[in-house]
Write a protein that holds these residues in place. Structure first.
Motif, PDB file in Angstrom:
ATOM      1  N   HIS A   1      29.496-112.215 -77.532  1.00  0.00           N
ATOM      2  CA  HIS A   1      30.835-112.149 -78.122  1.00  0.00           C
ATOM      3  C   HIS A   1      30.675-111.470 -79.479  1.00  0.00           C
ATOM      4  O   HIS A   1      29.773-111.825 -80.240  1.00  0.00           O
ATOM      5  CB  HIS A   1      31.401-113.562 -78.305  1.00  0.00           C
TER       6      HIS A   1
ATOM      7  N   GLU B   1      31.948-108.867 -75.050  1.00  0.00           N
ATOM      8  CA  GLU B   1      33.389-109.081 -75.200  1.00  0.00           C
ATOM      9  C   GLU B   1      33.752-108.996 -76.675  1.00  0.00           C
ATOM     10  O   GLU B   1      32.959-109.352 -77.536  1.00  0.00           O
ATOM     11  CB  GLU B   1      33.799-110.431 -74.608  1.00  0.00           C
TER      12      GLU B   1
ATOM     13  N   SER C   1      34.425-115.533 -71.919  1.00  0.00           N
ATOM     14  CA  SER C   1      34.307-115.268 -70.485  1.00  0.00           C
ATOM     15  C   SER C   1      32.903-115.603 -69.995  1.00  0.00           C
ATOM     16  O   SER C   1      31.915-115.211 -70.617  1.00  0.00           O
ATOM     17  CB  SER C   1      34.605-113.793 -70.202  1.00  0.00           C
ATOM     18  N   LYS C   2      32.826-116.286 -68.870  1.00  0.00           N
ATOM     19  CA  LYS C   2      31.506-116.640 -68.317  1.00  0.00           C
ATOM     20  C   LYS C   2      30.740-115.404 -67.857  1.00  0.00           C
ATOM     21  O   LYS C   2      29.523-115.461 -67.709  1.00  0.00           O
ATOM     22  CB  LYS C   2      31.659-117.643 -67.179  1.00  0.00           C
ATOM     23  N   ASP C   3      31.415-114.278 -67.662  1.00  0.00           N
ATOM     24  CA  ASP C   3      30.763-113.049 -67.217  1.00  0.00           C
ATOM     25  C   ASP C   3      30.162-112.230 -68.357  1.00  0.00           C
ATOM     26  O   ASP C   3      29.430-111.283 -68.110  1.00  0.00           O
ATOM     27  CB  ASP C   3      31.760-112.175 -66.448  1.00  0.00           C
ATOM     28  N   SER C   4      30.491-112.584 -69.598  1.00  0.00           N
ATOM     29  CA  SER C   4      30.000-111.828 -70.749  1.00  0.00           C
ATOM     30  C   SER C   4      28.650-112.356 -71.208  1.00  0.00           C
ATOM     31  O   SER C   4      28.338-113.529 -71.026  1.00  0.00           O
ATOM     32  CB  SER C   4      30.997-111.903 -71.910  1.00  0.00           C
ATOM     33  N   HIS C   5      27.870-111.470 -71.828  1.00  0.00           N
ATOM     34  CA  HIS C   5      26.575-111.846 -72.390  1.00  0.00           C
ATOM     35  C   HIS C   5      26.676-112.191 -73.877  1.00  0.00           C
ATOM     36  O   HIS C   5      25.964-113.060 -74.365  1.00  0.00           O
ATOM     37  CB  HIS C   5      25.561-110.711 -72.216  1.00  0.00           C
TER      38      HIS C   5
ATOM     39  N   GLN D   1      27.498-117.373 -77.516  1.00  0.00           N
ATOM     40  CA  GLN D   1      28.548-118.114 -76.831  1.00  0.00           C
ATOM     41  C   GLN D   1      29.673-117.128 -76.545  1.00  0.00           C
ATOM     42  O   GLN D   1      29.993-116.282 -77.381  1.00  0.00           O
ATOM     43  CB  GLN D   1      29.072-119.253 -77.687  1.00  0.00           C
ATOM     44  N   THR D   2      30.275-117.232 -75.372  1.00  0.00           N
ATOM     45  CA  THR D   2      31.319-116.284 -74.985  1.00  0.00           C
ATOM     46  C   THR D   2      32.556-117.011 -74.474  1.00  0.00           C
ATOM     47  O   THR D   2      32.487-118.164 -74.052  1.00  0.00           O
ATOM     48  CB  THR D   2      30.807-115.327 -73.895  1.00  0.00           C
TER      49      THR D   2
END
Length: 154
Positions: free
Chosen positions: A68, A113, A62-66, A59-60
């Motif tokens: 956290h 992230e 930012s929607k752009d991250s793969h 789960q992140t």
């Protein structure tokens, strides 16, 4: 963390791109935000002296991250938590390709992230290419100058 915060389907493993880190897959972003490190207890859970602990989740913010992540430094390193960690991100990039992308070679980098819990968010781009039983990793990101320390000889 409680035992049920650890992701049961993913392995907890050590990796190194120069310094050993223990990768710990965690279920949720909520659990990641609840972590309070006890670095004095690291020797109880790590069997490699000087290893850091690098929990992560899918789960992140930012929607752009793969992924956290957080990074808790080894005892005696001078820090408790690093805002953004390149060496551990390289290890996590290889882990991502081996266990989450199931060994697929992807030309695009994954984005990890980190630092949100410290108010110093950042991202590391990681490329991982498999060679036999290991990975060659590259990382990239943007760094900023924070402070300069000058040591004077006595």
């Amino acid at each position: 963390l409680a035992q049920n915060d650890i992701h049961p389907a993913l392995p907890v493993i050590y990796g190194s791109t120069g310094r050993w880190t223990l990768l710990v897959p965690v279920h949720s972003l909520d659990a990641m935000q609840r972590i309070r490190p006890s670095t004095d207890r690291f020797p109880e859970v790590t069997n490699i002296p000087g290893a850091s602990i690098h929990p992560f989740c899918m789960q992140t913010v930012s929607k752009d991250s793969h992924l956290h992540a957080r990074h808790f430094s080894a005892p005696g390193s001078g820090t408790i938590e690093d805002a953004v960690t390149g060496t551990a991100s390289g290890v996590l990039g290889a882990y991502y390709h081996e266990f989450l992308a199931m060994g697929d070679t992807v030309l695009e980098p994954i984005i990890i992230e980190q630092g949100y819990e410290m108010g110093r968010e950042g991202r590391v781009l990681v490329w991982a290419e498999k060679y036999n039983d290991s990975y060659a990793v590259r990382i990239a990101g943007v760094a900023v100058f924070v402070n300069q320390f000058i040591c004077e000889s006595m």
